[in-house]
Design a protein around this motif. Structure first.
Motif, PDB file in Angstrom:
ATOM      1  N   MET A 186       0.827  -1.195   0.000  1.00 20.82           N
ATOM      2  CA  MET A 186       0.000   0.000   0.000  1.00 20.82           C
ATOM      3  C   MET A 186       0.874   1.263   0.000  1.00 20.82           C
ATOM      4  SD  MET A 186      -3.162   0.915   0.085  1.00 20.82           S
ATOM      5  CE  MET A 186      -4.102   2.335   0.408  1.00 20.82           C
ATOM      6  N   PHE A 187       1.795   1.312   0.951  1.00 20.04           N
ATOM      7  CA  PHE A 187       2.658   2.498   1.058  1.00 20.04           C
ATOM      8  C   PHE A 187       3.506   2.676  -0.199  1.00 20.04           C
ATOM      9  CE2 PHE A 187       6.789   4.306   2.276  1.00 20.04           C
ATOM     10  CZ  PHE A 187       6.369   5.576   2.645  1.00 20.04           C
ATOM     11  N   ILE A 188       4.091   1.578  -0.680  1.00 21.05           N
ATOM     12  CA  ILE A 188       4.947   1.651  -1.869  1.00 21.05           C
ATOM     13  C   ILE A 188       4.138   2.128  -3.072  1.00 21.05           C
ATOM     14  CG2 ILE A 188       6.375   0.284  -3.456  1.00 21.05           C
ATOM     15  CD1 ILE A 188       7.641   0.733  -0.720  1.00 21.05           C
ATOM     16  N   ARG A 189       2.897   1.685  -3.198  1.00 21.84           N
ATOM     17  CA  ARG A 189       2.035   2.121  -4.298  1.00 21.84           C
ATOM     18  C   ARG A 189       1.794   3.632  -4.232  1.00 21.84           C
ATOM     19  NH1 ARG A 189      -2.603  -1.910  -4.200  1.00 21.84           N
ATOM     20  NH2 ARG A 189      -1.023  -3.507  -4.376  1.00 21.84           N
TER      21      ARG A 189
ATOM     22  N   VAL B 137       3.777   5.854  -2.790  1.00 25.63           N
ATOM     23  CA  VAL B 137       5.050   6.522  -3.105  1.00 25.63           C
ATOM     24  C   VAL B 137       5.246   6.577  -4.614  1.00 25.63           C
ATOM     25  CG1 VAL B 137       7.565   6.322  -2.947  1.00 25.63           C
ATOM     26  CG2 VAL B 137       6.158   5.951  -0.919  1.00 25.63           C
ATOM     27  N   ILE B 138       5.006   5.479  -5.295  1.00 24.05           N
ATOM     28  CA  ILE B 138       5.164   5.445  -6.753  1.00 24.05           C
ATOM     29  C   ILE B 138       4.177   6.402  -7.420  1.00 24.05           C
ATOM     30  CG2 ILE B 138       4.900   3.974  -8.795  1.00 24.05           C
ATOM     31  CD1 ILE B 138       6.024   1.667  -7.056  1.00 24.05           C
ATOM     32  N   GLY B 139       2.953   6.458  -6.910  1.00 28.96           N
ATOM     33  CA  GLY B 139       1.965   7.393  -7.447  1.00 28.96           C
ATOM     34  C   GLY B 139       2.391   8.840  -7.281  1.00 28.96           C
ATOM     35  N   GLU B 140       2.971   9.165  -6.127  1.00 28.20           N
ATOM     36  CA  GLU B 140       3.441  10.534  -5.899  1.00 28.20           C
ATOM     37  C   GLU B 140       4.653  10.855  -6.774  1.00 28.20           C
ATOM     38  OE1 GLU B 140       2.072  13.025  -4.109  1.00 28.20           O
ATOM     39  OE2 GLU B 140       0.413  11.647  -3.776  1.00 28.20           O
ATOM     40  N   LEU B 141       5.538   9.890  -6.945  1.00 25.63           N
ATOM     41  CA  LEU B 141       6.723  10.119  -7.781  1.00 25.63           C
ATOM     42  C   LEU B 141       6.344  10.355  -9.244  1.00 25.63           C
ATOM     43  CD1 LEU B 141       9.315   7.604  -6.313  1.00 25.63           C
ATOM     44  CD2 LEU B 141       9.385  10.093  -6.220  1.00 25.63           C
ATOM     45  N   ARG B 142       5.243   9.788  -9.687  1.00 26.77           N
ATOM     46  CA  ARG B 142       4.796  10.017 -11.065  1.00 26.77           C
ATOM     47  C   ARG B 142       4.303  11.441 -11.261  1.00 26.77           C
ATOM     48  NH1 ARG B 142       1.928   4.212 -12.042  1.00 26.77           N
ATOM     49  NH2 ARG B 142       3.873   3.126 -12.465  1.00 26.77           N
TER      50      ARG B 142
END
Length: 61
Positions: free
Chosen positions: A1-4, A6-11
């Motif tokens: 959940m957290f990693i998802r 983080v990846i969404g924010e990095l995009r």
């Protein structure tokens, strides 16, 4: 959940163009070049003022 998340924010991250990067860098360098003498003068002024308050005028021994 957290990693998802983080990846969404990095995009969402937008990388500045070369022109913007140079502009931002120049703004930071100009700001620092202004602030260094300003803070130095304020520090010297407060140092002289505190010296006058606590020790009296120079040559007043």
């Amino acid at each position: 959940m957290f990693i998802r998340q983080v990846i969404g924010e990095l995009r969402k991250v937008v990388t500045p163009t070369r022109k913007e990067l140079f502009r931002y860098t120049a703004a930071v360098v100009a700001f620092v070049a202004f602030m260094i003498p300003f803070v130095t003068l304020v520090d010297l002024g407060f140092g002289s003022l505190s010296s006058l308050i606590f020790t009296g005028p120079i040559g007043d021994n």
